[in-house]
Write an enzyme that holds these catalytic residues in place. Structure first.
Site, PDB file in Angstrom:
ATOM      1  N   GLY A   1       0.777  -1.231   0.000  1.00 15.39           N
ATOM      2  CA  GLY A   1       0.000   0.000   0.000  1.00 15.39           C
ATOM      3  C   GLY A   1       0.811   1.285   0.000  1.00 15.39           C
ATOM      4  O   GLY A   1       0.317   2.323   0.439  1.00 15.39           O
TER       5      GLY A   1
ATOM      6  N   MET B   1      -4.039  -7.281  -6.886  1.00 13.11           N
ATOM      7  CA  MET B   1      -3.548  -8.493  -7.571  1.00 13.11           C
ATOM      8  C   MET B   1      -4.652  -9.379  -8.141  1.00 13.11           C
ATOM      9  O   MET B   1      -4.382 -10.516  -8.512  1.00 13.11           O
ATOM     10  CB  MET B   1      -2.691  -9.315  -6.599  1.00 13.11           C
ATOM     11  CG  MET B   1      -1.470  -8.574  -6.078  1.00 13.11           C
ATOM     12  SD  MET B   1      -0.401  -7.957  -7.387  1.00 13.11           S
ATOM     13  CE  MET B   1       0.393  -9.465  -7.885  1.00 13.11           C
TER      14      MET B   1
ATOM     15  N   ILE C   1      -8.042 -10.028 -10.882  1.00 11.40           N
ATOM     16  CA  ILE C   1      -8.574  -9.584 -12.170  1.00 11.40           C
ATOM     17  C   ILE C   1     -10.039  -9.187 -11.937  1.00 11.40           C
ATOM     18  O   ILE C   1     -10.821  -9.969 -11.378  1.00 11.40           O
ATOM     19  CB  ILE C   1      -8.526 -10.740 -13.207  1.00 11.40           C
ATOM     20  CG1 ILE C   1      -7.123 -11.325 -13.293  1.00 11.40           C
ATOM     21  CG2 ILE C   1      -9.076 -10.288 -14.555  1.00 11.40           C
ATOM     22  CD1 ILE C   1      -6.179 -10.696 -14.250  1.00 11.40           C
TER      23      ILE C   1
ATOM     24  N   ASN D   1      -4.961   1.965 -13.371  1.00  8.62           N
ATOM     25  CA  ASN D   1      -4.019   1.087 -12.676  1.00  8.62           C
ATOM     26  C   ASN D   1      -2.598   1.610 -12.866  1.00  8.62           C
ATOM     27  O   ASN D   1      -2.314   2.279 -13.854  1.00  8.62           O
ATOM     28  CB  ASN D   1      -4.121  -0.325 -13.276  1.00  8.62           C
ATOM     29  CG  ASN D   1      -3.166  -1.298 -12.619  1.00  8.62           C
ATOM     30  OD1 ASN D   1      -3.025  -1.326 -11.388  1.00  8.62           O
ATOM     31  ND2 ASN D   1      -2.489  -2.111 -13.415  1.00  8.62           N
TER      32      ASN D   1
ATOM     33  N   HIS E   1       1.284   0.156 -13.260  1.00  9.50           N
ATOM     34  CA  HIS E   1       1.984  -1.095 -13.566  1.00  9.50           C
ATOM     35  C   HIS E   1       3.496  -0.825 -13.619  1.00  9.50           C
ATOM     36  O   HIS E   1       3.923   0.141 -14.258  1.00  9.50           O
ATOM     37  CB  HIS E   1       1.487  -1.634 -14.915  1.00  9.50           C
ATOM     38  CG  HIS E   1       2.094  -2.946 -15.269  1.00  9.50           C
ATOM     39  ND1 HIS E   1       1.664  -4.136 -14.719  1.00  9.50           N
ATOM     40  CD2 HIS E   1       3.115  -3.270 -16.102  1.00  9.50           C
ATOM     41  CE1 HIS E   1       2.392  -5.130 -15.202  1.00  9.50           C
ATOM     42  NE2 HIS E   1       3.277  -4.639 -16.050  1.00  9.50           N
TER      43      HIS E   1
ATOM     44  N   GLU F   1       6.913   5.683  -9.338  1.00 10.27           N
ATOM     45  CA  GLU F   1       5.453   5.444  -9.335  1.00 10.27           C
ATOM     46  C   GLU F   1       4.747   6.490  -8.471  1.00 10.27           C
ATOM     47  O   GLU F   1       3.658   6.962  -8.800  1.00 10.27           O
ATOM     48  CB  GLU F   1       5.145   4.058  -8.771  1.00 10.27           C
ATOM     49  CG  GLU F   1       5.483   2.920  -9.691  1.00 10.27           C
ATOM     50  CD  GLU F   1       5.101   1.554  -9.122  1.00 10.27           C
ATOM     51  OE1 GLU F   1       4.094   1.450  -8.401  1.00 10.27           O
ATOM     52  OE2 GLU F   1       5.814   0.582  -9.403  1.00 10.27           O
TER      53      GLU F   1
HETATM   54  C1  GRF Z   1       3.674  -1.450  -7.464  1.00 11.47           C
HETATM   55  O1  GRF Z   1       4.932  -1.680  -8.032  1.00 11.47           O
HETATM   56  C2  GRF Z   1       2.619  -1.377  -8.550  1.00 11.47           C
HETATM   57  O2  GRF Z   1       3.074  -0.837  -9.735  1.00 11.47           O
HETATM   58  C3  GRF Z   1       2.280  -2.833  -8.750  1.00 11.47           C
HETATM   59  O3  GRF Z   1       2.335  -3.384  -7.455  1.00 11.47           O
HETATM   60  C4  GRF Z   1       3.211  -2.630  -6.619  1.00 11.47           C
HETATM   61  C5  GRF Z   1       2.403  -2.215  -5.447  1.00 11.47           C
HETATM   62  O4  GRF Z   1       3.130  -1.561  -4.484  1.00 11.47           O
HETATM   63  N1  GRF Z   1       1.025  -2.973  -9.439  1.00 11.47           N
HETATM   64  P1  GRF Z   1       2.386  -0.902  -3.236  1.00 11.47           P
HETATM   65  O5  GRF Z   1       1.452  -1.956  -2.632  1.00 11.47           O
HETATM   66  O6  GRF Z   1       1.633   0.295  -3.716  1.00 11.47           O
HETATM   67  O7  GRF Z   1       3.487  -0.557  -2.287  1.00 11.47           O
END
Ligand code: GRF
Length: 200
Positions: free
Chosen positions: A29, A103, A105, A120, A122, A187
């Protein structure tokens, strides 16, 4: 006229027009925490009303208490649960959904109900490396760059329209863990920027 301008400014400063948003998680998170902080800026276009998790084990659920945001856990394999989730989203007037380390679908039915309203993040430069283990794949292939992508959700995995993307340089001594750390940092900049882009 002056009254109207004052009203508009007041609405803006009280966050009156923020779009009610739910964040879906399954893990740590860190993106959730980052989006919560972002949502608290006066000029942020979203307010986070709900945290949805696919598992009670998600560490990110702790941010529910810390930031006083309602959390719920749902089984995403179960149609009855999906109905309950949809009802909750409607009840809370959720108009926008951000997947952040989610995680599971989403079903076609669910995506249809929120068409164009689910995004989303990624950890790769899509369309390269859809699915899991993106950092490992980038290292194994001796890529010079990796990165992250914010995209819309459609019925195919990691294939919706790209909103924003940012590159991260892979150094010779990087491994999948150091790369993950570097990409995650980016991110946290990219996700808010992508949301601002959508609402601008
Ligand atoms: C991130 O790298 C995101 O891109 C991927 O899962 C990871 C989640 O990280 N989908 P967090 O739970 O937000 O720390």
């Amino acid at each position: 006229m002056l009254v109207k301008i004052k009203l508009r400014l007041m609405k803006k400063s009280t966050g009156f027009k923020k779009t009610k948003t739910a964040i879906f998680i399954s893990g740590k998170g860190t993106n959730l925490k980052n989006l919560i902080k972002f949502s608290k800026n006066i000029n942020s276009p979203i307010s986070i009303e709900l945290i949805i998790s696919s598992t009670k084990k998600a560490k990110g659920l702790k941010y529910s208490n810390q930031y006083k945001i309602l959390k719920k856990i749902f089984n995403f394999k179960n149609k009855v649960d999906e109905k309950k989730l949809l009802n909750l989203l409607y009840k809370k007037k959720i108009k926008f959904i951000c997947l952040a380390g989610f995680m599971k679908i989403l079903s076609k039915n669910f995506i249809k109900k929120f068409r164009g309203k689910i995004i989303n993040i990624h950890p790769s430069l899509l369309p390269k490396y859809k699915g899991l283990n993106t950092h490992q794949k980038a290292i194994e292939n001796n890529d010079k760059f990796s990165g992250c992508t914010v995209h819309y959700i459609n019925s195919m995995l990691d294939s919706g329209k790209i909103i924003l993307q940012r590159k991260v340089k892979i150094n010779k001594n990087d491994n999948e863990f150091t790369l993950e750390k570097k990409v995650l940092k980016v991110e946290h900049l990219l996700y808010p920027a992508a949301i601002n882009k959508i609402f601008s």
